[in-house]
Write a protein that holds these residues in place. Structure first.
Motif, PDB file in Angstrom:
ATOM      1  N   LEU A 150      20.087  59.137 -90.343  1.00  0.00           N
ATOM      2  CA  LEU A 150      19.892  58.657 -88.980  1.00  0.00           C
ATOM      3  C   LEU A 150      18.519  59.072 -88.476  1.00  0.00           C
ATOM      4  O   LEU A 150      17.830  58.337 -87.791  1.00  0.00           O
ATOM      5  CB  LEU A 150      20.988  59.219 -88.074  1.00  0.00           C
ATOM      6  CG  LEU A 150      22.400  58.801 -88.501  1.00  0.00           C
ATOM      7  CD1 LEU A 150      23.444  59.524 -87.663  1.00  0.00           C
ATOM      8  CD2 LEU A 150      22.572  57.287 -88.379  1.00  0.00           C
ATOM      9  N   GLN A 151      18.149  60.324 -88.815  1.00  0.00           N
ATOM     10  CA  GLN A 151      16.817  60.813 -88.474  1.00  0.00           C
ATOM     11  C   GLN A 151      16.191  61.385 -89.738  1.00  0.00           C
ATOM     12  O   GLN A 151      16.867  61.531 -90.738  1.00  0.00           O
ATOM     13  CB  GLN A 151      16.928  61.924 -87.427  1.00  0.00           C
ATOM     14  CG  GLN A 151      17.203  61.407 -86.033  1.00  0.00           C
ATOM     15  CD  GLN A 151      18.128  62.333 -85.275  1.00  0.00           C
ATOM     16  OE1 GLN A 151      18.440  63.414 -85.733  1.00  0.00           O
ATOM     17  NE2 GLN A 151      18.565  61.889 -84.126  1.00  0.00           N
ATOM     18  N   ALA A 152      14.924  61.736 -89.614  1.00  0.00           N
ATOM     19  CA  ALA A 152      14.292  62.420 -90.739  1.00  0.00           C
ATOM     20  C   ALA A 152      15.132  63.659 -91.047  1.00  0.00           C
ATOM     21  O   ALA A 152      15.435  64.442 -90.158  1.00  0.00           O
ATOM     22  CB  ALA A 152      12.875  62.826 -90.377  1.00  0.00           C
ATOM     23  N   SER A 153      15.510  63.822 -92.296  1.00  0.00           N
ATOM     24  CA  SER A 153      16.424  64.918 -92.591  1.00  0.00           C
ATOM     25  C   SER A 153      15.924  65.752 -93.760  1.00  0.00           C
ATOM     26  O   SER A 153      15.006  65.370 -94.481  1.00  0.00           O
ATOM     27  CB  SER A 153      17.818  64.374 -92.898  1.00  0.00           C
ATOM     28  OG  SER A 153      17.832  63.751 -94.154  1.00  0.00           O
ATOM     29  N   MET A 154      16.536  66.928 -93.903  1.00  0.00           N
ATOM     30  CA  MET A 154      16.170  67.777 -95.029  1.00  0.00           C
ATOM     31  C   MET A 154      17.430  68.234 -95.756  1.00  0.00           C
ATOM     32  O   MET A 154      18.502  68.354 -95.155  1.00  0.00           O
ATOM     33  CB  MET A 154      15.351  68.975 -94.566  1.00  0.00           C
ATOM     34  CG  MET A 154      16.027  69.901 -93.575  1.00  0.00           C
ATOM     35  SD  MET A 154      14.897  71.265 -93.149  1.00  0.00           S
ATOM     36  CE  MET A 154      15.855  72.130 -91.900  1.00  0.00           C
ATOM     37  N   SER A 155      17.288  68.431 -97.072  1.00  0.00           N
ATOM     38  CA  SER A 155      18.375  69.038 -97.824  1.00  0.00           C
ATOM     39  C   SER A 155      17.814  70.105 -98.738  1.00  0.00           C
ATOM     40  O   SER A 155      16.694  69.980 -99.251  1.00  0.00           O
ATOM     41  CB  SER A 155      19.142  68.000 -98.643  1.00  0.00           C
ATOM     42  OG  SER A 155      18.490  66.797 -98.739  1.00  0.00           O
ATOM     43  N   HIS A 156      18.595  71.160 -98.902  1.00  0.00           N
ATOM     44  CA  HIS A 156      18.189  72.281 -99.747  1.00  0.00           C
ATOM     45  C   HIS A 156      19.382  72.658-100.605  1.00  0.00           C
ATOM     46  O   HIS A 156      20.464  72.881-100.085  1.00  0.00           O
ATOM     47  CB  HIS A 156      17.761  73.470 -98.891  1.00  0.00           C
ATOM     48  CG  HIS A 156      16.719  73.123 -97.870  1.00  0.00           C
ATOM     49  ND1 HIS A 156      15.390  72.991 -98.168  1.00  0.00           N
ATOM     50  CD2 HIS A 156      16.834  72.826 -96.541  1.00  0.00           C
ATOM     51  CE1 HIS A 156      14.712  72.658 -97.077  1.00  0.00           C
ATOM     52  NE2 HIS A 156      15.571  72.553 -96.072  1.00  0.00           N
ATOM     53  N   GLN A 157      19.179  72.686-101.906  1.00  0.00           N
ATOM     54  CA  GLN A 157      20.290  73.021-102.793  1.00  0.00           C
ATOM     55  C   GLN A 157      19.871  74.070-103.807  1.00  0.00           C
ATOM     56  O   GLN A 157      18.710  74.130-104.220  1.00  0.00           O
ATOM     57  CB  GLN A 157      20.760  71.766-103.547  1.00  0.00           C
ATOM     58  CG  GLN A 157      21.543  70.793-102.683  1.00  0.00           C
ATOM     59  CD  GLN A 157      22.048  69.608-103.503  1.00  0.00           C
ATOM     60  OE1 GLN A 157      21.374  68.605-103.618  1.00  0.00           O
ATOM     61  NE2 GLN A 157      23.239  69.764-104.092  1.00  0.00           N
ATOM     62  N   ARG A 158      20.861  74.886-104.190  1.00  0.00           N
ATOM     63  CA  ARG A 158      20.638  75.862-105.263  1.00  0.00           C
ATOM     64  C   ARG A 158      21.648  75.622-106.367  1.00  0.00           C
ATOM     65  O   ARG A 158      22.825  75.412-106.121  1.00  0.00           O
ATOM     66  CB  ARG A 158      20.770  77.297-104.739  1.00  0.00           C
ATOM     67  CG  ARG A 158      19.695  77.659-103.727  1.00  0.00           C
ATOM     68  CD  ARG A 158      19.783  79.113-103.335  1.00  0.00           C
ATOM     69  NE  ARG A 158      19.305  79.992-104.401  1.00  0.00           N
ATOM     70  CZ  ARG A 158      18.011  80.246-104.611  1.00  0.00           C
ATOM     71  NH1 ARG A 158      17.097  79.680-103.869  1.00  0.00           N
ATOM     72  NH2 ARG A 158      17.648  81.072-105.573  1.00  0.00           N
ATOM     73  N   HIS A 159      21.128  75.642-107.597  1.00  0.00           N
ATOM     74  CA  HIS A 159      21.942  75.270-108.752  1.00  0.00           C
ATOM     75  C   HIS A 159      21.880  76.357-109.806  1.00  0.00           C
ATOM     76  O   HIS A 159      20.910  77.127-109.870  1.00  0.00           O
ATOM     77  CB  HIS A 159      21.427  73.962-109.363  1.00  0.00           C
ATOM     78  CG  HIS A 159      21.138  72.892-108.354  1.00  0.00           C
ATOM     79  ND1 HIS A 159      22.082  72.016-107.901  1.00  0.00           N
ATOM     80  CD2 HIS A 159      19.983  72.567-107.692  1.00  0.00           C
ATOM     81  CE1 HIS A 159      21.534  71.182-107.017  1.00  0.00           C
ATOM     82  NE2 HIS A 159      20.259  71.500-106.871  1.00  0.00           N
ATOM     83  N   LEU A 160      22.899  76.351-110.647  1.00  0.00           N
ATOM     84  CA  LEU A 160      22.950  77.351-111.712  1.00  0.00           C
ATOM     85  C   LEU A 160      23.314  76.695-113.041  1.00  0.00           C
ATOM     86  O   LEU A 160      24.232  75.877-113.106  1.00  0.00           O
ATOM     87  CB  LEU A 160      23.999  78.414-111.370  1.00  0.00           C
ATOM     88  CG  LEU A 160      24.251  79.484-112.445  1.00  0.00           C
ATOM     89  CD1 LEU A 160      23.061  80.435-112.549  1.00  0.00           C
ATOM     90  CD2 LEU A 160      25.539  80.264-112.142  1.00  0.00           C
ATOM     91  N   ILE A 161      22.560  77.043-114.072  1.00  0.00           N
ATOM     92  CA  ILE A 161      22.951  76.681-115.436  1.00  0.00           C
ATOM     93  C   ILE A 161      22.964  77.987-116.217  1.00  0.00           C
ATOM     94  O   ILE A 161      21.913  78.623-116.383  1.00  0.00           O
ATOM     95  CB  ILE A 161      21.954  75.698-116.096  1.00  0.00           C
ATOM     96  CG1 ILE A 161      21.896  74.383-115.311  1.00  0.00           C
ATOM     97  CG2 ILE A 161      22.346  75.443-117.555  1.00  0.00           C
ATOM     98  CD1 ILE A 161      20.842  73.404-115.827  1.00  0.00           C
ATOM     99  N   GLU A 162      24.145  78.382-116.642  1.00  0.00           N
ATOM    100  CA  GLU A 162      24.249  79.655-117.347  1.00  0.00           C
ATOM    101  C   GLU A 162      24.985  79.432-118.661  1.00  0.00           C
ATOM    102  O   GLU A 162      26.171  79.097-118.673  1.00  0.00           O
ATOM    103  CB  GLU A 162      25.007  80.672-116.477  1.00  0.00           C
ATOM    104  CG  GLU A 162      24.990  82.066-117.052  1.00  0.00           C
ATOM    105  CD  GLU A 162      25.602  83.094-116.103  1.00  0.00           C
ATOM    106  OE1 GLU A 162      26.230  82.701-115.094  1.00  0.00           O
ATOM    107  OE2 GLU A 162      25.470  84.293-116.383  1.00  0.00           O
TER     108      GLU A 162
END
Lengths: 411, 247
Positions: A150-162
């Protein structure tokens, strides 16, 4: 470098809203990260690692948290693979066939800049943990689709490969976007146990307008093997950090990458390999096709720490400038603190081979076709590293390269 | 077939061809001989349309069309083939890919459909045999790692595959041992016929022992200073070029 009082105000407002919804226990570590982010601000050109990728423009932006949950189609799912599909940071249940997702994530020790911003807001994402000796029976395609909100948006994700000792997996990190005004950051924590083997593909096909930043931190134990192939096809403002630590002897990594950008794009690849133990091997091979009004940055660094004897390392960077309006900053870098090592590095920036072009044309091949054949030849070394036919075919078609003829006279 | 009138051409401001005339009819084989620097390669390159050669005066007509107006790839599609003195290596583009792209470019130009894969393979395999090139080498990059002789034989293979109407061979014989020279000559002779013409640009008489020319021309200082039959080549072999250059 540090933020002025009223700068980052929009981020502070967003963080306050976000933190209010958390429990006190959840809030504390997030606040630490956010304070660090406020103190450091976004990196600008005065920081060596960000010299060509100044982020200060982001300070004035007002990005809302992302809300998109709508299904999108068509989604480029590859055959014979399991899939995790995220639109912005939201997992899409229907197309996802894999269970390797977690809503929550582990936070790193306090950090700075973009990493701190990511850690302050991050939601979970891919969480692949394989026990000792297990093997992912199908490649895992993780799609990150960036869509207009709807508006300028942000996403932040943290991932793990173990991966546990002797475990094996093939993972595709598949980023695409529609070019909407968004900011997305991704952090991948990769840990490989003894003798573990990870083949990682990172493909980016964003469009001009979007901002994408990824960081992959990989740590390899004894005799682990990490093979990465990274392909940047799209545009937008892209920054990738790939940090590989060869922590124990016998660890081995090969990193191959191609950046072939769309117009008006900015693609910055920082690849760093640290030889922290003896008898480790690293190979870095990057190629760039840099066309009109685009800027490419490549920084390859190999660090050989004290005691990392018998290190065997090689880095090669080659760029083809296809237009006078293109810019490329390629820098190979080597720091050696051990004396019994074999290290080679080199970087080139050149233009299309006019003699070869003339030769192809003299055989009746139209100039555009001849040019495409030579571009393909240049990219071939990297494309050959993609040992996943469906993925390779998709990339070749996205690059608009003519297909190579393979013939078998014995057949 | 080919009519060259009063051709003047420059390379980097230096005039190399200074009023050259030459007329070639279908079925003919012409040898163009001359000392180094006389303009032999410039003539070949101007006909094939390589960049870097500026025609300042004169005309070149191919089947009545003004050749100088056409892009090099169109000239090739119209049936002109230049065998290079120094064939280039192109790693990453296989010989087969080049051959197929070249055949199909020509077919498209003539309004034909693409060649069927099996027909293509058979067509290339038979011709590779003629020039004694192991088909396996054709999966490699164009001329990649080929010896000097293999590169020249590969030029002849391309020529046999593409079946041009006007073949220009620019010092294809240079640097070849006698066996390779015979293979190259056999390739040229295999294409000889009433509808095709050949121009052999050469420094030596040697190739002409295997490919009998109808006409021999001597190029010196940017012009043809003498023309004759096959006997002229032998005379040049005995006397050298000095007597003509002085004339």
């Amino acid at each position: 470098m540090s933020a002025q009082p009223n700068e980052l105000a929009t981020y502070s407002a967003q963080f306050e809203r976000y933190a209010n919804a958390l429990t006190a226990a959840e809030r504390a570590p997030r606040s630490v990260q956010f304070s660090r982010f406020l103190a450091s601000g976004f990196p600008d050109k005065h920081q060596e690692d960000w010299r060509y990728s100044d982020l200060s423009r982001l300070a004035e932006q007002n990005y809302e948290p992302d809300v998109t949950t709508a299904e999108v189609s068509p989604i480029a799912l590859l055959p014979d693979a399991d899939a995790l599909v995220y639109i912005n940071s939201h997992l899409q249940d229907a197309p996802s066939t894999s269970r390797w997702h977690s809503d929550t994530c582990e936070l790193p020790p306090p950090t700075t800049g973009v990493d701190a911003l990511n850690a302050a807001f991050a939601s979970g994402g891919l969480r692949l943990r394989l026990d000792r000796g297990t093997r992912l029976d199908k490649p895992l395609q993780v799609l990150f689709v960036s869509r207009a909100d709807l508006q300028a948006s942000m996403s932040h994700q943290r991932h793990l490969i173990e991966l546990g000792d002797q475990a094996e997996a093939t993972v595709l990190l598949d980023f695409s976007g529609d070019g909407s005004e968004r900011l997305a950051t991704h952090f991948f924590d990769v840990r490989l146990g003894r003798g573990a083997r990870l083949r990682l593909y990172r493909i980016q096909n964003e469009k001009a307008g979007g901002t994408l930043m990824t960081r992959i931190d990989a740590k390899l134990s004894r005799d682990a093997k990490f093979e990465a192939v990274t392909i940047d096809l799209g545009g937008g403002f892209i920054r990738h950090d790939l940090d590989i630590a060869l922590a124990e002897s016998g660890a081995e990594t090969t990193v191959a990458g191609l950046y072939a950008q769309a117009k008006h794009s900015h693609i910055d690849n920082h690849v760093r390999v640290v030889h922290a133990a003896a008898h480790c091997t690293s190979r870095m091979n990057y190629r760039g096709l840099v066309d009109e009004k685009t800027k490419a940055v490549f920084n390859g660094k190999v660090v050989v720490q004290p005691g990392a004897q018998k290190t065997d390392s090689e880095q090669r960077i080659a760029n083809l400038l296809l237009s006078r309006k293109a810019e490329v900053n390629a820098k190979p870098d080597l720091e050696i603190y051990a004396d019994d090592v074999k290290c080679a590095h080199g970087a080139t920036v050149g233009q299309l081979d006019e003699v070869a072009l003339a030769y192809l044309r003299s055989r009746g091949i139209a100039k555009d076709t001849a040019r495409a054949m030579l571009l393909r030849a240049f990219a071939l070394e990297i494309l050959d590293r993609i040992e996943w036919p469906a993925l390779r075919a998709r990339i070749e078609s996205a690059l608009h390269l003519p297909s190579e003829l393979t013939v078998d006279f014995e057949a | 077939m080919l009519e060259i009138n009063n051709l003047h051409a420059r390379v980097e401001e230096k005039e190399i061809l200074k009023g050259l005339n030459l007329s070639i009819k279908p079925g003919e084989v012409h040898a163009i001989m001359g000392p180094n620097g006389s303009g032999k390669s410039t003539l070949s390159n101007v006909i094939a349309g390589r960049e870097g050669y500026e025609v300042t005066e004169g005309s070149v007509l191919f089947d009545g069309k003004n050749l100088l107006d056409l892009e090099p790839e169109i000239r090739a599609c119209e049936g002109i083939f230049l065998g290079f003195q120094y064939p280039v290596e192109i790693p990453g583009v296989s010989n087969m890919t080049l051959l197929k792209a070249a055949i199909n470019a020509r077919r498209k130009h003539q309004g034909e459909t693409e060649i069927a894969p099996n027909d293509f393979l058979a067509w290339v395999r038979d011709r590779a045999k003629l020039v004694k090139i192991d088909p396996k080498m054709l999966s490699r990059g164009v001329n990649e790692g080929f010896s000097g002789g293999e590169k020249k034989r590969n030029e002849i293979l391309q020529m046999l595959v593409l079946q041009p109407r006007l073949m220009i061979l620019d010092e294809t014989d240079s640097g070849l041992d006698i066996d390779a020279l015979k293979i190259v000559a056999d390739g040229i002779n295999a294409l000889r016929g009433p509808t095709r013409a050949t121009v052999l640009v050469t420094h030596y008489q040697r190739l002409l022992d295997y490919v009998q020319p109808d006409y021999v021309h001597v190029l010196a200082r940017g012009r043809i200073v003498k023309s004759g039959g096959p006997e002229l080549a032998k005379e040049l072999e005995e006397k050298g070029y000095g007597w003509l250059e002085a004339a």
